[in-house]
Each structure stands twice: as structure tokens, then as C-alpha cells.
Design a protein around this motif. Structure first.
Motif, PDB file in Angstrom:
ATOM      1  N   ASP A 216       6.872 -33.567 -36.679  1.00  0.00           N
ATOM      2  CA  ASP A 216       8.280 -33.322 -36.341  1.00  0.00           C
ATOM      3  C   ASP A 216       9.094 -33.521 -37.616  1.00  0.00           C
ATOM      4  O   ASP A 216       8.689 -34.280 -38.496  1.00  0.00           O
TER       5      ASP A 216
ATOM      6  N   CYS B  26       5.933 -24.941 -32.104  1.00  0.00           N
ATOM      7  CA  CYS B  26       6.895 -25.228 -31.028  1.00  0.00           C
ATOM      8  C   CYS B  26       8.336 -25.329 -31.529  1.00  0.00           C
ATOM      9  O   CYS B  26       9.281 -25.183 -30.766  1.00  0.00           O
TER      10      CYS B  26
ATOM     11  N   VAL C 253      14.366 -25.767 -19.362  1.00  0.00           N
ATOM     12  CA  VAL C 253      13.538 -26.966 -19.246  1.00  0.00           C
ATOM     13  C   VAL C 253      14.382 -28.199 -19.578  1.00  0.00           C
ATOM     14  O   VAL C 253      15.119 -28.206 -20.578  1.00  0.00           O
TER      15      VAL C 253
ATOM     16  N   THR D 125      15.037 -31.090 -21.253  1.00  0.00           N
ATOM     17  CA  THR D 125      14.591 -31.764 -22.482  1.00  0.00           C
ATOM     18  C   THR D 125      15.830 -32.390 -23.149  1.00  0.00           C
ATOM     19  O   THR D 125      16.964 -32.070 -22.772  1.00  0.00           O
TER      20      THR D 125
ATOM     21  N   SER E  64      17.329 -31.725 -25.907  1.00  0.00           N
ATOM     22  CA  SER E  64      18.312 -30.778 -26.457  1.00  0.00           C
ATOM     23  C   SER E  64      19.070 -30.061 -25.344  1.00  0.00           C
ATOM     24  O   SER E  64      20.258 -29.770 -25.482  1.00  0.00           O
TER      25      SER E  64
HETATM   26  P1  NAD Z   1      14.101 -30.347 -28.076  1.00  0.00           P
HETATM   27  O1  NAD Z   1      14.947 -29.189 -28.500  1.00  0.00           O
HETATM   28  O2  NAD Z   1      14.725 -31.402 -27.257  1.00  0.00           O
HETATM   29  O3  NAD Z   1      13.424 -31.018 -29.348  1.00  0.00           O
HETATM   30  C1  NAD Z   1      13.070 -30.213 -30.422  1.00  0.00           C
HETATM   31  C2  NAD Z   1      12.337 -31.016 -31.479  1.00  0.00           C
HETATM   32  O4  NAD Z   1      12.279 -30.133 -32.618  1.00  0.00           O
HETATM   33  C3  NAD Z   1      13.029 -32.283 -31.927  1.00  0.00           C
HETATM   34  O5  NAD Z   1      12.086 -33.352 -31.909  1.00  0.00           O
HETATM   35  C4  NAD Z   1      13.463 -31.967 -33.368  1.00  0.00           C
HETATM   36  O6  NAD Z   1      13.420 -33.100 -34.227  1.00  0.00           O
HETATM   37  C5  NAD Z   1      12.440 -30.918 -33.762  1.00  0.00           C
HETATM   38  N1  NAD Z   1      12.891 -30.031 -34.844  1.00  0.00           N
HETATM   39  C6  NAD Z   1      14.093 -29.428 -34.967  1.00  0.00           C
HETATM   40  N2  NAD Z   1      14.143 -28.757 -36.135  1.00  0.00           N
HETATM   41  C7  NAD Z   1      12.950 -28.936 -36.737  1.00  0.00           C
HETATM   42  C8  NAD Z   1      12.403 -28.521 -37.966  1.00  0.00           C
HETATM   43  N3  NAD Z   1      13.119 -27.794 -38.843  1.00  0.00           N
HETATM   44  N4  NAD Z   1      11.124 -28.874 -38.281  1.00  0.00           N
HETATM   45  C9  NAD Z   1      10.397 -29.622 -37.416  1.00  0.00           C
HETATM   46  N5  NAD Z   1      10.878 -30.090 -36.244  1.00  0.00           N
HETATM   47  C10 NAD Z   1      12.138 -29.747 -35.916  1.00  0.00           C
HETATM   48  O7  NAD Z   1      12.785 -29.781 -27.338  1.00  0.00           O
HETATM   49  P2  NAD Z   1      12.607 -28.520 -26.387  1.00  0.00           P
HETATM   50  O8  NAD Z   1      13.872 -28.232 -25.629  1.00  0.00           O
HETATM   51  O9  NAD Z   1      11.337 -28.754 -25.673  1.00  0.00           O
HETATM   52  O10 NAD Z   1      12.436 -27.275 -27.378  1.00  0.00           O
HETATM   53  C11 NAD Z   1      11.203 -27.011 -28.019  1.00  0.00           C
HETATM   54  C12 NAD Z   1      11.066 -25.511 -28.197  1.00  0.00           C
HETATM   55  O11 NAD Z   1      11.128 -24.867 -26.911  1.00  0.00           O
HETATM   56  C13 NAD Z   1      12.135 -24.843 -29.043  1.00  0.00           C
HETATM   57  O12 NAD Z   1      11.545 -23.834 -29.823  1.00  0.00           O
HETATM   58  C14 NAD Z   1      13.063 -24.224 -28.001  1.00  0.00           C
HETATM   59  O13 NAD Z   1      13.773 -23.111 -28.501  1.00  0.00           O
HETATM   60  C15 NAD Z   1      12.066 -23.800 -26.959  1.00  0.00           C
HETATM   61  N6  NAD Z   1      12.601 -23.577 -25.610  1.00  0.00           N
HETATM   62  C16 NAD Z   1      13.339 -24.551 -24.991  1.00  0.00           C
HETATM   63  C17 NAD Z   1      13.787 -24.326 -23.693  1.00  0.00           C
HETATM   64  C18 NAD Z   1      14.571 -25.369 -22.933  1.00  0.00           C
HETATM   65  O14 NAD Z   1      15.200 -25.026 -21.917  1.00  0.00           O
HETATM   66  N7  NAD Z   1      14.556 -26.621 -23.337  1.00  0.00           N
HETATM   67  C19 NAD Z   1      13.506 -23.119 -23.052  1.00  0.00           C
HETATM   68  C20 NAD Z   1      12.763 -22.154 -23.714  1.00  0.00           C
HETATM   69  C21 NAD Z   1      12.300 -22.396 -25.001  1.00  0.00           C
END
Ligand code: NAD
Length: 247
Positions: free
Chosen positions: A36, A79, A182, A184, A186
Motif C-alpha cells: 500500500d 487493486c 462497496v 469501504t 473511501s
Molecule cells: P479504499 O479506497 O478505501 O482504499 C484504497 C487503498 O488504496 C488505501 O489503502 C490507499 O492507501 C491505497 N492507495 C491509494 N493510492 C495509492 C497509490 N498511489 N499506491 C498504492 N496504494 C494506494 O478501498 P476500496 O474502496 O476497496 O477501493 C479499492 C479499489 O476498488 C479502487 O481501485 C477502487 O476504485 C475500486 N472500486 C471501489 C468501489 C467501492 O464502492 N468502494 C467500487 C468499485 C471499484
């Protein structure tokens, strides 16, 4: 033990779906390498037998070093991603470029760095799996204020198909995951940051016909499946786990 003996690298594993996937993959017997940008968020994972180190996926030098450090992999889960809120008229060149960098270019670079080792591994085992995080929102189905996000997540599908087509004969599979909304950290941040947080949460729930947000545990079974040999005949696909949004 559906991932027994597999060596799997995951980005953005500090929280949300990345962290849950790291824990789920380790529970299925994988040697997981969880990374991360914020190394402090990886606390607690080493106690579960997971290797951890900080990796900012926008840093090309760190990505090259990561490729050398991890060596041969059976699985790579790209991810990392961020949500930019806004339509095209509000979008600055800087925000567009940053979204592309985090959500798309990072995947190209890390895959390029890890692929030679994965091809070597697939030559021994028959298969290795790359999983790229896309999204249902604004890549498959349009939503307001997701211009940069939707464009980058749709491009992830193109990158995925291209890698799948180029390396299918070498045992490499490449798929994309397209979750709905989802719960989470964020997403919670987007809800709390809205002008009316109560209404914002209701709106996020309402867009999913199943009537609730997904939990990370709704998503990890698909991650495990796509990283495992159970999906050995699946490549080049965007797999939707979206609570019925796209029925
Ligand atoms: P989140 O957004 O809560 O956490 C994301 C994590 O990514 C954090 O730990 C952060 O420190 C890390 N991060 C951010 N920038 C980074 C970088 N430059 N290098 C390395 N790590 C980095 O987690 P989430 O909501 O599960 O999102 C994860 C992925 O799932 C993302 O790609 C997001 O676009 C995608 N996604 C999320 C949703 C949703 O509803 N939450 C839906 C579809 C897709």
C-alpha cells in the motif's frame, strides 16, 4: 486451501477490498505480498502470515524495484485506484492526469514489471493470473460526476483484454473485477463529505436493486476464484459483482 502454493502480490492492501482480499487469499493458503502507499495501513497483516511493504503505484522507480524484489508470481491483483468526483466541465488537466496515473498507468507499469516472472511461473505450473480492479460504476453503466473515474476504469477493461490476448498462449490469464458500490473507508469518506451525508448514503444504496451496499466479503470470493485455478478457462473478462445494478 484453494490458493495453496501460490505467490500473490496485491496493491492497495491497506484497507477496503485490497486488505480483505489479502486476508482471504492468505486464508486459502497463498503466500500473499500486501502493499500500500501508506505502509502504516498494512499493520496487523504480518500477524496473519502476510508479507508487507509500502508501494506507491504512481512511483515508476519503486514499481521496477518491486518487480525485481517479488520475483516469480502466480497472481497479481492490481487493486489501487482513486475516485475523482466531477464532470468534464469541472475537470482540470491535473486531476485527469492523476486519475489516469493511479487507476490505469500504474497497472500497466506493475504488470510490465511482474509479467516476465509470471510467464516463467506459468511455464512450470500451466497458469498465472492477473486481476485488475475496474468498476461497474461509469465504466459499464454511466453515473453522474464520474468522468475521470469512468474513463480510467473503462480503460482498465481494454488493458485487461489486451494483456489477455497477448499472453494467452503462455498460460497468463488476465481479468478485471467490476464491483458495484462497496462499503469501504473511501466510500464512507465520500458519504461523509457529501452536502447531505444521510441522503448520499440512501442514494448509494438505492442504485443497487438488492437494496444494500456490498460488503468486502461479497467481493472477496470472486477475487479468490479469479486468482485460483478454478478460473483456469476464464480470461479477458470483466466480472461484475454489483448487486443487480446491470441486470
Ligand atoms: P479504499 O479506497 O478505501 O482504499 C484504497 C487503498 O488504496 C488505501 O489503502 C490507499 O492507501 C491505497 N492507495 C491509494 N493510492 C495509492 C497509490 N498511489 N499506491 C498504492 N496504494 C494506494 O478501498 P476500496 O474502496 O476497496 O477501493 C479499492 C479499489 O476498488 C479502487 O481501485 C477502487 O476504485 C475500486 N472500486 C471501489 C468501489 C467501492 O464502492 N468502494 C467500487 C468499485 C471499484
Amino acid at each position: 486451501m484453494r490458493l495453496k502454493g501460490k505467490r500473490i502480490l496485491i496493491t492497495a492492501a491497506g484497507q477496503g477490498m485490497g486488505r480483505a482480499s489479502a486476508i482471504a487469499a492468505a486464508a486459502q493458503g497463498a503466500h500473499v505480498i500486501a502493499t500500500d502507499r501508506d505502509g502504516a495501513l498494512l499493520d496487523g497483516l504480518s500477524e496473519k502470515g502476510i508479507e508487507t511493504f509500502a508501494l506507491d503505484v504512481t512511483d515508476p522507480t519503486a514499481i521496477r524495484a518491486c518487480g525485481e524484489k517479488v520475483g516469480s508470481l502466480d497472481g497479481l491483483f492490481n487493486c489501487a485506484g482513486i475516485v475523482h468526483h466531477g464532470g468534464i466541465l469541472d475537470l482540470s488537466d491535473e486531476d485527469w492526469a492523476f486519475s489516469l496515473d493511479v487507476n490505469l498507468t500504474s497497472m500497466m507499469r506493475l504488470t510490465r514489471a511482474c509479467l516476465p516472472g509470471m510467464i516463467e511461473r506459468a511455464a512450470q505450473t500451466g497458469t498465472a493470473s492477473i486481476l485488475n480492479m475496474s468498476s461497474m460504476a461509469s465504466s459499464i453503466k454511466g453515473f453522474p460526476n464520474r468522468c475521470a473515474y469512468g474513463a480510467t476504469k473503462a480503460a482498465v477493461l481494454g488493458l485487461t483484454k489486451s494483456i489477455a490476448a497477448d499472453f494467452v498462449a503462455q498460460g497468463i490469464r488476465c481479468n478485471a473485477l467490476c464491483p458495484g458500490t462497496v462499503d469501504t473507508p473511501s466510500l464512507r469518506g465520500r458519504i461523509v463529505g457529501a452536502a447531505d451525508p444521510v441522503q448520499a448514503e440512501k442514494d448509494f444504496v438505492a442504485r443497487q436493486p438488492m437494496g444494500r451496499l456490498a460488503t468486502v466479503d461479497d467481493i472477496t470470493p470472486m477475487v479468490v476464484y479469479l486468482l485460483s485455478d478454478e478460473s483456469r478457462f476464464v480470461s479477458g473478462q470483466g466480472l461484475l459483482v454489483d448487486g443487480g445494478v446491470t441486470i
